[in-house]
Design a protein around this motif. Structure first.
Motif, mmCIF file in Angstrom:
data_model
loop_
_atom_site.group_PDB
_atom_site.id
_atom_site.type_symbol
_atom_site.label_atom_id
_atom_site.label_comp_id
_atom_site.label_asym_id
_atom_site.label_seq_id
_atom_site.Cartn_x
_atom_site.Cartn_y
_atom_site.Cartn_z
ATOM 1 N N ILE A 299 -27.168 43.671 -10.651
ATOM 2 C CA ILE A 299 -28.528 43.472 -11.098
ATOM 3 C C ILE A 299 -28.236 42.980 -12.586
ATOM 4 O O ILE A 299 -27.832 41.737 -13.159
ATOM 5 N N ALA A 300 -27.466 44.050 -13.098
ATOM 6 C CA ALA A 300 -26.833 44.135 -14.501
ATOM 7 C C ALA A 300 -25.905 42.794 -14.751
ATOM 8 O O ALA A 300 -25.791 42.223 -15.396
ATOM 9 N N VAL A 301 -24.828 43.508 -13.868
ATOM 10 C CA VAL A 301 -23.964 41.961 -13.941
ATOM 11 C C VAL A 301 -24.168 40.567 -13.631
ATOM 12 O O VAL A 301 -23.805 40.304 -14.545
ATOM 13 N N TYR A 302 -25.412 40.717 -12.347
ATOM 14 C CA TYR A 302 -25.683 39.162 -12.531
ATOM 15 C C TYR A 302 -26.169 38.632 -14.329
ATOM 16 O O TYR A 302 -26.060 37.189 -13.884
ATOM 17 N N GLU A 303 -27.063 39.594 -14.204
ATOM 18 C CA GLU A 303 -27.941 38.734 -15.343
ATOM 19 C C GLU A 303 -26.965 38.498 -16.643
ATOM 20 O O GLU A 303 -27.132 37.637 -17.347
ATOM 21 N N ALA A 304 -26.242 39.533 -16.944
ATOM 22 C CA ALA A 304 -24.682 39.369 -17.775
ATOM 23 C C ALA A 304 -24.330 38.116 -17.201
ATOM 24 O O ALA A 304 -23.386 37.100 -18.188
ATOM 25 N N PHE A 305 -23.989 37.758 -16.528
ATOM 26 C CA PHE A 305 -23.230 36.264 -16.034
ATOM 27 C C PHE A 305 -24.130 35.123 -15.750
ATOM 28 O O PHE A 305 -23.938 34.124 -15.043
ATOM 29 N N ASN A 306 -25.089 35.347 -16.717
ATOM 30 C CA ASN A 306 -26.452 34.195 -16.580
ATOM 31 C C ASN A 306 -26.510 33.751 -15.219
ATOM 32 O O ASN A 306 -27.591 32.284 -15.082
ATOM 33 N N LYS A 307 -27.396 34.936 -14.453
ATOM 34 C CA LYS A 307 -27.883 34.422 -13.566
ATOM 35 C C LYS A 307 -26.650 33.465 -12.040
ATOM 36 O O LYS A 307 -27.869 32.350 -11.731
ATOM 37 N N ILE A 308 -25.302 33.573 -12.347
ATOM 38 C CA ILE A 308 -24.751 32.609 -11.856
ATOM 39 C C ILE A 308 -24.367 33.921 -11.094
ATOM 40 O O ILE A 308 -23.950 34.935 -10.529
ATOM 41 N N PRO A 309 -24.837 33.260 -9.085
ATOM 42 C CA PRO A 309 -24.245 33.949 -8.487
ATOM 43 C C PRO A 309 -23.236 33.486 -7.714
ATOM 44 O O PRO A 309 -22.656 32.532 -7.593
ATOM 45 N N MET A 310 -22.553 34.776 -7.231
ATOM 46 C CA MET A 310 -21.041 35.068 -6.735
ATOM 47 C C MET A 310 -21.579 34.524 -6.068
ATOM 48 O O MET A 310 -22.133 35.227 -4.798
ATOM 49 N N PRO A 311 -20.361 33.640 -4.106
ATOM 50 C CA PRO A 311 -20.522 32.963 -3.061
ATOM 51 C C PRO A 311 -20.553 34.357 -1.999
ATOM 52 O O PRO A 311 -19.318 35.415 -2.826
ATOM 53 N N ASP A 312 -20.676 34.322 -1.400
ATOM 54 C CA ASP A 312 -20.746 35.561 -0.271
ATOM 55 C C ASP A 312 -19.129 34.711 0.275
ATOM 56 O O ASP A 312 -18.714 34.347 0.169
ATOM 57 N N HIS A 313 -18.586 36.335 0.515
ATOM 58 C CA HIS A 313 -17.181 35.930 1.198
ATOM 59 C C HIS A 313 -17.218 36.849 2.458
ATOM 60 O O HIS A 313 -16.287 38.033 2.526
ATOM 61 N N LYS A 314 -17.911 37.045 3.331
ATOM 62 C CA LYS A 314 -18.564 38.041 4.479
ATOM 63 C C LYS A 314 -17.181 37.567 5.405
ATOM 64 O O LYS A 314 -16.981 38.710 6.051
ATOM 65 N N ASP A 315 -15.901 36.892 5.547
ATOM 66 C CA ASP A 315 -14.793 37.183 5.607
ATOM 67 C C ASP A 315 -14.096 37.391 5.722
ATOM 68 O O ASP A 315 -13.015 37.986 6.625
ATOM 69 N N ILE A 316 -14.315 38.193 4.346
ATOM 70 C CA ILE A 316 -12.693 39.087 3.984
ATOM 71 C C ILE A 316 -13.172 40.551 4.418
ATOM 72 O O ILE A 316 -14.040 41.156 3.695
ATOM 73 N N SER A 317 -11.929 41.458 5.062
ATOM 74 C CA SER A 317 -12.537 42.398 5.786
ATOM 75 C C SER A 317 -12.053 43.455 4.938
ATOM 76 O O SER A 317 -11.961 43.478 4.034
ATOM 77 N N GLU A 318 -12.963 44.778 5.309
ATOM 78 C CA GLU A 318 -12.754 45.279 4.200
ATOM 79 C C GLU A 318 -11.231 46.157 3.841
ATOM 80 O O GLU A 318 -11.188 46.364 3.125
ATOM 81 N N GLU A 319 -10.199 46.094 5.149
ATOM 82 C CA GLU A 319 -9.268 46.016 4.157
ATOM 83 C C GLU A 319 -8.936 45.136 3.450
ATOM 84 O O GLU A 319 -7.846 45.569 2.501
ATOM 85 N N LYS A 320 -8.790 43.809 3.850
ATOM 86 C CA LYS A 320 -8.382 43.359 3.050
ATOM 87 C C LYS A 320 -8.389 43.142 1.366
ATOM 88 O O LYS A 320 -8.380 43.174 0.512
#
Ligand code: HEC
Length: 180
Positions: A83-104
């Motif tokens: 929440i802190a970083v989201y608010e600090a960056f003017n509530k610009i949501p970072m898009p989801d990247h669900k396809d990037i594996s934990e390994e990657k």
């Protein structure tokens, strides 16, 4: 003789192919970062998103993985740092990247670590005229290109030698009048 040469060239071409697949985590992370993250992030500079230098020190790897998979899910779940970083960056949501594996994602973090400058180095590059680009996507692509180029040339030569060689085998057989 020709046979040996052919096998040597084939072997070198195969080595080339394995070399491409066997890139280090840092190299893998670098190319994912260049294609998926660099539009909004730099390692040492704030762009649309925060500078990612030292992110592995302020967040746990699980946090980073979850955030990259879905930052908004974390915000909705009430994660304080998200929440802190989201608010600090003017509530610009970072898009989801669900396809990037934990390994990657771990590879990306390895790359970020390798590019993280010490505080002293950052003050140095902040001096006017001393800014230097923090990433060079062209280099990665060029290396890949050259390696593939040599593989293709290697395979072409191998194919040519095979063609020549098989003709000389049939010639030899014909000379010896061996029934085919
Ligand atoms: C469309 C722009 C965009 C893209 C693409 C993007 N991000 Fe972000 N990122 C942001 C913004 C904006 C924030 C600030 C927080 C927020 O949005 O919730 C952020 C925050 C982050 C944070 C939290 C940093 C901190 O200090 O807590 C991490 C880690 C992160 N991004 C990693 C990545 C990685 C890795 C990629 C590529 C796979 C990526 N981001 C792609 C915009 C982007």
């Amino acid at each position: 003789m020709k046979n040996k040469l052919f096998i040597t060239i084939l072997f070198i071409s195969l080595l080339g192919i394995f070399n491409v697949q066997g890139e280090t985590p840092i190299e893998e992370g670098k190319s994912i970062f260049a294609t998926r993250c660099a539009a909004c992030h730099s390692i040492n500079k704030v762009l649309t998103g925060p500078a990612l230098a030292g992110v592995d020190e302020r967040r746990s790897i699980d946090w980073i993985v979850n955030f990259i998979h879905s930052s908004q899910t974390m915000v909705k779940q009430g994660d304080k740092d998200a929440i802190a970083v989201y608010e600090a960056f003017n509530k610009i949501p970072m898009p989801d990247h669900k396809d990037i594996s934990e390994e990657k994602i771990k590879s990306i973090v390895e790359y970020i670590k390798s590019e993280t400058l010490s505080a002293a180095a950052i003050t140095k590059i902040k001096k006017p005229g001393k800014l230097r680009p923090t990433y060079t996507p062209l280099t990665v692509q060029n290396t890949g290109f050259f390696i593939s180029f040599f593989i293709v040339v290697g395979l072409l030569i191998a194919g040519l030698l095979l063609a020549v060689h098989s003709r000389s085998i049939s010639q030899e057989l014909a000379d010896k009048k061996v029934p085919l």
